[in-house]
Structure formats: C-alpha cells, structure tokens
Scaffold this motif. Structure first.
Motif, PDB file in Angstrom:
ATOM      1  N   GLY A   1       0.797  -1.221   0.000  1.00 41.09           N
ATOM      2  CA  GLY A   1       0.000   0.000   0.000  1.00 41.09           C
ATOM      3  C   GLY A   1       0.828   1.269   0.000  1.00 41.09           C
ATOM      4  N   HIS A   2       2.155   1.133   0.008  1.00 41.02           N
ATOM      5  CA  HIS A   2       3.018   2.317  -0.022  1.00 41.02           C
ATOM      6  C   HIS A   2       2.792   3.064  -1.333  1.00 41.02           C
ATOM      7  N   PRO A   3       2.625   4.382  -1.286  1.00 38.59           N
ATOM      8  CA  PRO A   3       2.263   5.131  -2.495  1.00 38.59           C
ATOM      9  C   PRO A   3       3.396   5.323  -3.500  1.00 38.59           C
ATOM     10  N   CYS A   4       4.648   5.077  -3.090  1.00 42.45           N
ATOM     11  CA  CYS A   4       5.783   5.360  -3.972  1.00 42.45           C
ATOM     12  C   CYS A   4       6.273   4.090  -4.668  1.00 42.45           C
ATOM     13  N   TYR A   5       6.199   4.085  -5.997  1.00 41.94           N
ATOM     14  CA  TYR A   5       6.665   2.935  -6.769  1.00 41.94           C
ATOM     15  C   TYR A   5       8.183   2.792  -6.682  1.00 41.94           C
ATOM     16  N   ARG A   6       8.898   3.894  -6.565  1.00 42.39           N
ATOM     17  CA  ARG A   6      10.358   3.811  -6.456  1.00 42.39           C
ATOM     18  C   ARG A   6      10.755   3.114  -5.152  1.00 42.39           C
ATOM     19  N   TYR A   7      10.034   3.409  -4.082  1.00 42.93           N
ATOM     20  CA  TYR A   7      10.296   2.734  -2.807  1.00 42.93           C
ATOM     21  C   TYR A   7      10.090   1.228  -2.954  1.00 42.93           C
ATOM     22  N   LEU A   8       8.976   0.829  -3.565  1.00 45.25           N
ATOM     23  CA  LEU A   8       8.675  -0.594  -3.731  1.00 45.25           C
ATOM     24  C   LEU A   8       9.701  -1.276  -4.637  1.00 45.25           C
ATOM     25  N   TYR A   9      10.198  -0.530  -5.619  1.00 43.40           N
ATOM     26  CA  TYR A   9      11.223  -1.076  -6.517  1.00 43.40           C
ATOM     27  C   TYR A   9      12.544  -1.270  -5.766  1.00 43.40           C
ATOM     28  N   PHE A  10      12.975  -0.242  -5.041  1.00 48.10           N
ATOM     29  CA  PHE A  10      14.231  -0.345  -4.288  1.00 48.10           C
ATOM     30  C   PHE A  10      14.131  -1.385  -3.175  1.00 48.10           C
ATOM     31  N   LEU A  11      12.929  -1.571  -2.640  1.00 44.40           N
ATOM     32  CA  LEU A  11      12.734  -2.589  -1.605  1.00 44.40           C
ATOM     33  C   LEU A  11      13.092  -3.972  -2.135  1.00 44.40           C
ATOM     34  N   ARG A  12      12.857  -4.180  -3.426  1.00 41.19           N
ATOM     35  CA  ARG A  12      13.160  -5.466  -4.061  1.00 41.19           C
ATOM     36  C   ARG A  12      14.593  -5.537  -4.585  1.00 41.19           C
TER      37      ARG A  12
ATOM     38  N   THR B   1       3.303  -4.309 -12.075  1.00 40.35           N
ATOM     39  CA  THR B   1       4.180  -3.225 -12.519  1.00 40.35           C
ATOM     40  C   THR B   1       5.560  -3.346 -11.886  1.00 40.35           C
ATOM     41  N   ILE B   2       5.598  -3.561 -10.577  1.00 42.51           N
ATOM     42  CA  ILE B   2       6.876  -3.697  -9.874  1.00 42.51           C
ATOM     43  C   ILE B   2       7.627  -4.930 -10.366  1.00 42.51           C
ATOM     44  N   ASN B   3       6.914  -6.027 -10.575  1.00 40.15           N
ATOM     45  CA  ASN B   3       7.561  -7.248 -11.072  1.00 40.15           C
ATOM     46  C   ASN B   3       8.220  -7.011 -12.427  1.00 40.15           C
ATOM     47  N   ASP B   4       7.522  -6.312 -13.323  1.00 47.00           N
ATOM     48  CA  ASP B   4       8.071  -6.020 -14.653  1.00 47.00           C
ATOM     49  C   ASP B   4       9.306  -5.126 -14.553  1.00 47.00           C
ATOM     50  N   LEU B   5       9.238  -4.108 -13.705  1.00 45.64           N
ATOM     51  CA  LEU B   5      10.366  -3.190 -13.548  1.00 45.64           C
ATOM     52  C   LEU B   5      11.576  -3.896 -12.945  1.00 45.64           C
ATOM     53  N   VAL B   6      11.328  -4.768 -11.973  1.00 50.24           N
ATOM     54  CA  VAL B   6      12.421  -5.515 -11.345  1.00 50.24           C
ATOM     55  C   VAL B   6      13.080  -6.441 -12.364  1.00 50.24           C
ATOM     56  N   GLU B   7      12.261  -7.085 -13.175  1.00 49.79           N
ATOM     57  CA  GLU B   7      12.803  -7.997 -14.191  1.00 49.79           C
ATOM     58  C   GLU B   7      13.660  -7.248 -15.210  1.00 49.79           C
TER      59      GLU B   7
ATOM     60  N   VAL C   1      14.779  -1.641 -14.263  1.00 49.70           N
ATOM     61  CA  VAL C   1      14.525  -0.242 -14.605  1.00 49.70           C
ATOM     62  C   VAL C   1      13.736   0.404 -13.473  1.00 49.70           C
ATOM     63  N   ALA C   2      14.322   1.401 -12.843  1.00 48.99           N
ATOM     64  CA  ALA C   2      13.639   2.079 -11.740  1.00 48.99           C
ATOM     65  C   ALA C   2      12.489   2.933 -12.270  1.00 48.99           C
ATOM     66  N   PRO C   3      11.399   3.048 -11.515  1.00 45.17           N
ATOM     67  CA  PRO C   3      10.278   3.908 -11.935  1.00 45.17           C
ATOM     68  C   PRO C   3      10.729   5.351 -12.124  1.00 45.17           C
ATOM     69  N   GLU C   4       9.994   6.070 -12.949  1.00 43.33           N
ATOM     70  CA  GLU C   4      10.311   7.470 -13.209  1.00 43.33           C
ATOM     71  C   GLU C   4      10.227   8.293 -11.926  1.00 43.33           C
ATOM     72  N   ILE C   5      11.031   9.335 -11.872  1.00 42.41           N
ATOM     73  CA  ILE C   5      11.026  10.243 -10.726  1.00 42.41           C
ATOM     74  C   ILE C   5       9.878  11.231 -10.880  1.00 42.41           C
ATOM     75  N   HIS C   6       9.082  11.376  -9.833  1.00 44.32           N
ATOM     76  CA  HIS C   6       8.011  12.365  -9.858  1.00 44.32           C
ATOM     77  C   HIS C   6       8.599  13.752  -9.632  1.00 44.32           C
ATOM     78  N   GLU C   7       8.098  14.707 -10.378  1.00 41.08           N
ATOM     79  CA  GLU C   7       8.598  16.078 -10.240  1.00 41.08           C
ATOM     80  C   GLU C   7       8.314  16.630  -8.849  1.00 41.08           C
ATOM     81  N   GLU C   8       7.162  16.255  -8.277  1.00 40.47           N
ATOM     82  CA  GLU C   8       6.783  16.765  -6.963  1.00 40.47           C
ATOM     83  C   GLU C   8       6.888  15.642  -5.941  1.00 40.47           C
ATOM     84  N   PHE C   9       7.922  15.683  -5.118  1.00 40.75           N
ATOM     85  CA  PHE C   9       8.087  14.671  -4.081  1.00 40.75           C
ATOM     86  C   PHE C   9       7.211  15.007  -2.880  1.00 40.75           C
TER      87      PHE C   9
END
Length: 305
Positions: A28-39, A187-193, A196-204
């Motif tokens: 449920g974490h809102p940040c895809y980059r966090y979920l990607y780096f977690l893996r 989405t996270i599974n595809d990026l991990v495979e 490729v890290a998710p795009e950076i959001h302009e507004e953190f």
C-alpha cells in the motif's frame, strides 16, 4: 547502568532483511520507487534508528499481549503468523492470526498505536484519507491478506498504547483496491525484471521522502535529473535547520488539536484538569474563493543527520 545495557541490546537487533517479493505489509506504499528499491536494493536500505527499533519491538509485544487477552476472553485463535503467497503476483504475507467469532473464522490484524492515531481512526475511510502514508497503507495490507487467504472479510483490531483500549474494524473485500494491488504488483515485477527504476516524480512528498530508508539512493537521482541552483546563504541554512528541528512538534500539535476539537465538540464550559475549556457553535457563511497565484514550496533534507 540498566538503560545502557538495554540500549546495547536494542542496537544489536537493528538489521535489514532480504526482500525478493512484494510484501502485503508494504504494497500500500504510495511510492513505486520505494517498492522497486525494496526489491532491488534491500541490502542498501538504511538501518532502522534506535527509536524506530523500539517502536517495532513494542508493536510485537503489544500484538502478543492482545492475542493472549483474546484467548483469555475465550476466543479461538488459530494459524498465527501463517505464511501465504500468490505466485503469479509474487505477493506474500504473514497474517497475525485468525479469530473465530460466532463459528466463523476471520483473518486478524493487530495494530497498536499512539492515542493520537487511535482517536482519529474509526472506519476504513479514515485510514485512506489520513495525512500519514504508513496509516493509509493499512487498508491495502488487509485487502492483500483477503486476497492471499481467499476471504471476504477480515478484522482489524486497534490498541491504544496509552490506555489499552481496543477498537475493532471489519474490513470487507474491495475489488477496486484489490485490482490496484494486482496492477502494482505486476508493474513492480516487470520493472524488477527489466532492472529499470520507476520514473522520478517532479513533486516529491516531503512526509514520505524525509523518512524513506532509500532516500540516499533515490534523492541523488532527483538532483541529477533536475538542474539545481546552488544557494550559499548562511541565514537560509540556519532557518532551514531550525525548521527541521521544529517540524515534529508542529505535526504533533496539529494531530492533538484535531483530536481535541472532535472530543470537545458540544462542551460549552468545563474545567478539565488545570484547563478551562469553552466552546460554541459558529455559523460560517459560504463564499467563493477568488482565483490567485501563489508559490508552493517543498523542503526535503538530502543528507540525513
């Protein structure tokens, strides 16, 4: 003497664990980059602070205490910490337990929390609309458990760490939220495979990024992507440092004041401890806010101290 030895013991417990799949508690974490780096960068995550480790350990103690209380009260508690998995989503989770109520089993999740949070949470909507991300992700954790265990309903049991008061919330299967979980996992599974890290959001999000254990990995990418102007102003630096020190007190004040406003509603005159409290209903006329332009700022410490 005593405290120092306990501190040494707690310090030794601080660790990071391998993560190779999507966790129900984090999905449920809102940040895809966090979920990607977690893996992909779990071994580079910052260790929990001493205080964070204390909070984590306290949560485990409270969970065991609640389970004992439920058993003492006559409830049938089974399948504690049973692991579940949905392989195609690479989604896993360990449900606290299952509780039998009126001859029906329910997945059970126990959350102990400060009185500030406890008093503000009554229904699932309160979690989803909460200002803090770690509260907003709890309903998604429960929905993930329903998916994993193939149930329609679960029980979320909240405990006030200060008073010991309990509050139960029945969480019902929500197809929209579960579809969101499926899409996020895929989405996270595809990026991990693809590595490729998710795009950076302009507004953190300052509240999320400032406490992220992957900030030291993610934020340098933000600096590289955006052309940053270097401002060398000692007064500005001092003000920013002061703001950083005061921010936790400001956030806590807002939370407490919000709870007090709700609890004191309808009390016209009262003495509460050393405080005199008065109140009245105020009618606010509707009005149209004129269009305007303003500068919206976000401030985030890049290097944690």
């Amino acid at each position: 003497m005593i405290v120092e030895k306990i501190q040494e013991y707690i310090e030794k417990k601080r660790k990071i664990s391998p993560v190779h799949v999507n966790r129900a508690s984090e999905i449920g974490h809102p940040c895809y980059r966090y979920l990607y780096f977690l893996r992909t960068a779990w071994d580079q995550a910052q260790l929990p602070t001493y205080k964070q480790q204390l909070v984590f350990d306290e949560g485990k103690l409270q969970e065991r205490a609640v389970l004992r209380l439920l058993e003492d009260a006559g409830f049938d508690i089974v399948e504690q910490q049973r692991p579940y998995e949905i392989r195609e989503l690479k989604l896993v989770g360990h449900i606290d337990a299952k509780i039998r109520v009126n001859n029906k089993l329910f997945p059970l999740e126990i959350k102990s929390m400060s009185p500030y949070f406890f008093e503000s949470l009554h229904v699932v909507k309160d979690f989803l609309n909460h200002r803090y991300a770690h509260i907003r992700k709890i309903p998604f954790q429960l929905q993930a458990y329903l998916m994993l265990a193939n149930y329609k309903e679960a029980v979320l049991l909240l405990k006030n760490r200060s008073s010991g008061e309990l509050k139960e919330i029945v969480v019902v299967q929500d197809e929209k939220m579960q579809n969101e979980i499926r899409v996020k996992c895929q989405t996270i599974n595809d990026l991990v495979e693809k590595q490729v890290a998710p795009e950076i959001h302009e507004e953190f999000d300052e509240k999320i990024c400032s406490t992220c254990k992957f900030a030291h990995i993610c934020l340098p990418d933000v600096k590289r992507k955006n052309e940053m102007r270097i401002v060398d102003d000692e007064e500005l630096i001092a003000l920013l440092e002061k703001r950083e020190q005061l921010k936790p007190f400001h956030d806590e004040y807002l939370e407490v004041d919000k709870i007090l406003s709700k609890r004191l509603e309808g009390i016209e005159k009262a003495i509460i401890g050393d405080f005199i409290v008065t109140g009245k209903w105020v009618h606010r006329k509707a009005y149209k806010v004129p269009e305007t332009t303003y500068w919206k700022k976000r401030i985030l410490r890049v290097v944690k101290k």
